[in-house]
Structure formats: C-alpha cells, structure tokens
Design an enzyme around this catalytic site. Sequence first.
Site, PDB file in Angstrom:
ATOM      1  CD  GLU A  69       9.440  -1.543  -5.981  1.00  0.00           C
ATOM      2  OE1 GLU A  69       9.976  -2.016  -4.970  1.00  0.00           O
ATOM      3  OE2 GLU A  69      10.040  -1.317  -7.036  1.00  0.00           O
ATOM      4  CB  ILE A  85       5.812  -3.813 -16.928  1.00  0.00           C
ATOM      5  CG1 ILE A  85       4.905  -5.035 -16.689  1.00  0.00           C
ATOM      6  CG2 ILE A  85       7.298  -4.177 -16.807  1.00  0.00           C
ATOM      7  CD1 ILE A  85       4.854  -5.551 -15.247  1.00  0.00           C
ATOM      8  CB  ILE A 117       3.935  26.880   1.576  1.00  0.00           C
ATOM      9  CG1 ILE A 117       3.816  26.346   3.014  1.00  0.00           C
ATOM     10  CG2 ILE A 117       4.943  28.024   1.482  1.00  0.00           C
ATOM     11  CD1 ILE A 117       5.068  25.713   3.575  1.00  0.00           C
TER      12      ILE A 117
HETATM   13  N1  CAA Z   1      10.714 -12.987   1.596  1.00  0.00           N
HETATM   14  C1  CAA Z   1      10.723 -14.301   1.242  1.00  0.00           C
HETATM   15  N2  CAA Z   1       9.654 -15.114   1.366  1.00  0.00           N
HETATM   16  C2  CAA Z   1       8.525 -14.585   1.878  1.00  0.00           C
HETATM   17  C3  CAA Z   1       8.446 -13.235   2.267  1.00  0.00           C
HETATM   18  C4  CAA Z   1       9.591 -12.425   2.122  1.00  0.00           C
HETATM   19  N3  CAA Z   1       9.575 -11.143   2.476  1.00  0.00           N
HETATM   20  N4  CAA Z   1       7.203 -12.995   2.736  1.00  0.00           N
HETATM   21  C5  CAA Z   1       6.531 -14.145   2.650  1.00  0.00           C
HETATM   22  N5  CAA Z   1       7.324 -15.103   2.130  1.00  0.00           N
HETATM   23  C6  CAA Z   1       6.971 -16.502   1.885  1.00  0.00           C
HETATM   24  C7  CAA Z   1       6.256 -17.113   3.077  1.00  0.00           C
HETATM   25  O1  CAA Z   1       7.163 -17.644   3.999  1.00  0.00           O
HETATM   26  C8  CAA Z   1       5.394 -18.174   2.424  1.00  0.00           C
HETATM   27  O2  CAA Z   1       6.173 -19.315   2.175  1.00  0.00           O
HETATM   28  P1  CAA Z   1       5.728 -20.789   2.769  1.00  0.00           P
HETATM   29  O3  CAA Z   1       4.345 -21.052   2.221  1.00  0.00           O
HETATM   30  O4  CAA Z   1       6.770 -21.718   2.247  1.00  0.00           O
HETATM   31  O5  CAA Z   1       5.722 -20.610   4.240  1.00  0.00           O
HETATM   32  C9  CAA Z   1       5.064 -17.569   1.070  1.00  0.00           C
HETATM   33  O6  CAA Z   1       6.023 -16.549   0.808  1.00  0.00           O
HETATM   34  C10 CAA Z   1       3.675 -16.978   1.010  1.00  0.00           C
HETATM   35  O7  CAA Z   1       3.554 -16.049   2.052  1.00  0.00           O
HETATM   36  P2  CAA Z   1       2.158 -15.396   2.418  1.00  0.00           P
HETATM   37  O8  CAA Z   1       1.156 -16.483   2.676  1.00  0.00           O
HETATM   38  O9  CAA Z   1       2.373 -14.384   3.483  1.00  0.00           O
HETATM   39  O10 CAA Z   1       1.776 -14.700   1.026  1.00  0.00           O
HETATM   40  P3  CAA Z   1       0.435 -14.002   0.551  1.00  0.00           P
HETATM   41  O11 CAA Z   1      -0.031 -14.618  -0.709  1.00  0.00           O
HETATM   42  O12 CAA Z   1      -0.519 -13.852   1.700  1.00  0.00           O
HETATM   43  O13 CAA Z   1       0.978 -12.528   0.098  1.00  0.00           O
HETATM   44  C11 CAA Z   1       1.659 -10.289   0.381  1.00  0.00           C
HETATM   45  C12 CAA Z   1       1.712 -11.748   0.872  1.00  0.00           C
HETATM   46  C13 CAA Z   1       2.442  -9.525   1.413  1.00  0.00           C
HETATM   47  C14 CAA Z   1       0.249  -9.724   0.321  1.00  0.00           C
HETATM   48  C15 CAA Z   1       2.334 -10.222  -1.010  1.00  0.00           C
HETATM   49  O14 CAA Z   1       1.529 -10.810  -1.998  1.00  0.00           O
HETATM   50  C16 CAA Z   1       2.662  -8.789  -1.421  1.00  0.00           C
HETATM   51  O15 CAA Z   1       3.685  -8.239  -1.023  1.00  0.00           O
HETATM   52  N6  CAA Z   1       1.795  -8.182  -2.277  1.00  0.00           N
HETATM   53  C17 CAA Z   1       2.113  -6.911  -2.877  1.00  0.00           C
HETATM   54  C18 CAA Z   1       2.711  -7.123  -4.230  1.00  0.00           C
HETATM   55  C19 CAA Z   1       3.592  -6.018  -4.631  1.00  0.00           C
HETATM   56  O16 CAA Z   1       4.287  -5.394  -3.848  1.00  0.00           O
HETATM   57  N7  CAA Z   1       3.640  -5.757  -5.933  1.00  0.00           N
HETATM   58  C20 CAA Z   1       4.508  -4.798  -6.452  1.00  0.00           C
HETATM   59  C21 CAA Z   1       4.747  -5.037  -7.905  1.00  0.00           C
HETATM   60  S1  CAA Z   1       6.332  -4.566  -8.406  1.00  0.00           S
HETATM   61  C22 CAA Z   1       6.310  -2.921  -8.706  1.00  0.00           C
HETATM   62  O17 CAA Z   1       5.431  -2.201  -8.333  1.00  0.00           O
HETATM   63  C23 CAA Z   1       7.546  -2.479  -9.376  1.00  0.00           C
HETATM   64  C24 CAA Z   1       7.415  -1.254 -10.195  1.00  0.00           C
HETATM   65  O18 CAA Z   1       7.377  -1.342 -11.391  1.00  0.00           O
HETATM   66  C25 CAA Z   1       7.463   0.049  -9.547  1.00  0.00           C
END
Ligand code: CAA
Length: 381
Positions: A363, A157, A337
Amino acid sequence: MDLTLTEEQRMIRDMARDFAQKELAPKAAERDENDEFPRQDLRKMGELGLLGLTVPEAYDGFKVDTVSYCLAMEEIARACAATSLVMTVHCTPAIYPIVYFGSEEQKRRCLPHMASGEWLGAFALTEAGAGSDAASISTTAVREGDEYVLNGVKSWITTGDEARILIVFATVDRSKGHKGITAFIVDSQRPGFRVGKHEEKMGMRASHTTEVILEDYRAPLSDLLGEEGQGFKIALGTLDASRIGIAAQAVGIAQAALDTALRYAQERCQFGQPIAQFQAIQWMLADMATRVEAARLLTWQAALKQDRGERCTKEASMAKLFASEVSTWVCDRALQIHGGYGYSREYPVERYYRDARVTRIYEGTSEIQRLVIATQLLRGS
Ligand code: CAA
C-alpha cells in the site's frame, strides 16, 4: 481533543479481541507454517459483522466510524496478522471504491455479499512493471460495444486466488498517462479470469498473494466503476483510506510483540533474577510501549480526519509510515529481548518480525509515503 473511547468503540474492540484471542491466536503459528488460508474463521468474522464494518447499513453492512474500524483491525492483527491482511484488503481497497464511486446497482449487487463475507474482495492495481509508479500500468481495457475487453497481468494481489470481486485498474489509452486509467469491478467467476503464480512470501503466509491474469475478460458496461479515466483518482483516494487500516494493522502486530516481550522478560531469569529487573531491558520495554502508543494516536488522528469528511492524504501516509516503521522496530526489540529463543520458531516473535516487515512495503513503501507527505507539505496542506 477527547481520546476517550465511546461505549460503542469499546464494544467493537472487545468483541474483536474476544474473537481474535479465542479463535485466531491459537491457530496463527500453524497457519503460517502451512500457508493455510483462514477460510472458516473468515466465515465466522463475516457472521460477527467484522467484514462489513465499512459497508453502510442500507447494503446490509455494519458501518462504523474509522476509529472503531482501526480498533477491530488492531485486535485481529494482534492475534493473526495474515487474517488481518485479508480483512483490511477486503474492507477498504475492495469495498471502499464501490461504496464511494459505485452506482446504486453495483452497490446492491456486490455490497451485501461482501458485508457477510460470502464474497471476499481484492484490489488489483500493481503489475510487474508498475509498483510504486502505479500510473504506468499496462493492463488494457478496449471498448467493444457494450463491453470492455480487459487484457493484462496483475501482480502481488492479496487474496487473488480467493476473491470473488476484484477492483481492477486498466488503461483505455496509454498515451493519456494516468488520465487513461479506468477502474472495473471484475468477477473472478467470469470467463477470461485466471489466477497465476502464487508468491512464496517471507511473512503473512496464511494470506495468499497471487498473480491475476485477464485474457479477453469481457466486462459489461455495468462493471465500469466511476467514469472512464477516473481510475487513478479512485485508486489514490482509496489508498488514502486503506493506509489508515494498514497503520492499525502495524500497531496490532507491534502490540503483540510488546505483550510477548513483557511476559517473557518477567519469566526469563538470568544472573539470578528475571531479566525485566535489568534496566537495559526496562528501557527497551519503555521505548517500545511509547512508540506503540504514538503510532496508535497518529492512526486515530488520520481516522478522525477521515470521519470528519476531510481529505486525509497526509495524515494517512504519516500514520502508515510511522506505524509500519515502529512495528518493525518493536518486533526487532522484542526478538532481542527473547535472545536466541526469539530467533527460533518456538516463540511467536520471529513470526511477528516477518509479518511486520511487509507493512513498510505494501500500500505504498515508506519512501512513497515520504513522497506523499512532502508533496502535501509543499502544497501547504
Ligand atoms: N486522491 C485523489 N487524487 C489524487 C491523490 C489522492 N490522494 N493524489 C494524487 N491525486 C491525483 C492528482 O491530483 C493528479 O491529478 P491531476 O493530474 O488531475 O491533477 C493525479 O492524481 C496524479 O497525481 P501525481 O502526479 O501526484 O501522481 P504520480 O504518478 O506522481 O504518483 C504516487 C503518485 C504517490 C507515487 C502514487 O503513484 C502512489 O501512491 N504509488 C504507490 C502505489 C501503491 O501504494 N500501491 C499499492 C498497491 S495496493 C496494495 O498494496 C494492496 C495490497 O494488496 C496489500
């Protein structure tokens, strides 16, 4: 498409550049060396309005369009990437869910303090066993009367030890998968909240990354963000917006590496002339500059789409993927470089190289961005 910056956009960029070059750049190396959190400078950034760029005026913020926000982010990252990390997590994944999913009372309670920087924000989705597979979180939220009792450990976090407000994702029912995930506004000053392990990172060292432990943390109903079960969509919608900020951050680090390499190539003489006279170096510089510009334009494209109120899932992932890959490539070229000096702590390029590397991981890794882009393409978006 007109890519000329407006008067207001130039003003925001120049204000951020002026502050960042005067206040952040001279301290960045020492802070990196000592893992020193930029507390004082964040206070100044709050006074300048840089921590309220995503907060509407109605809540004492300084809301600007997303291109302006990217310009400010790029300038802060160009001077001190670690400070830009605190800023981006505060301005987007922490503030965005409150602005777009919060109740009027939650907005009034949190946003003015966050816009001024008095309260820093964090985003607590990741767990040791739930990184890319964000839907598999195991932190629980159990309803007891007018409260939810939260238990679990959040990992990696950003600002975990300094944030007052954290957007925490927990499941009310694991058997429901992502439909059980629920978002909460957690106040780090309430009982049941504790900071765990501090991560020893390769880069971004002045930005602290910790575990966050919730032990029978009692969240009143008024801290439920959105509706029960809506948390996963809040998380992914928020990440669409915040990935644009990470793209801008990556562009800022790449620009810093390019600036340094350009300067060094004109100063460093070998074989009787500045190395910038050699075509091998010129080609590297040309490729670096071209890629930085392309990454910037892709970032602005995603920003413009977001500002039109259109879904920008694909564009945000493209910008984040491309800019983060460009950033690490450009930093690698800048280091090359510099030759041996680039590998030493005497020059800033090794820090840029270490800082840039994580932009391909947090992210959403580059692999997750490709997955998101491909999913959108196959759906015809
Ligand atoms: N916006 C809104 N809803 C969304 C969406 C979006 N962009 N993308 C998908 N959804 C919805 C879908 O419509 C679906 O809803 P329904 O079941 O009602 O249709 C639901 O979410 C689930 O979608 P998926 O089946 O596609 O989800 P998944 O479990 O396969 O995961 C994933 C998708 C893209 C892999 C996602 O888990 C992901 O982005 N993983 C990466 C996590 C991440 O980025 N973590 C970062 C942590 S934060 C951080 O790093 C901050 C920091 O401190 C720097």
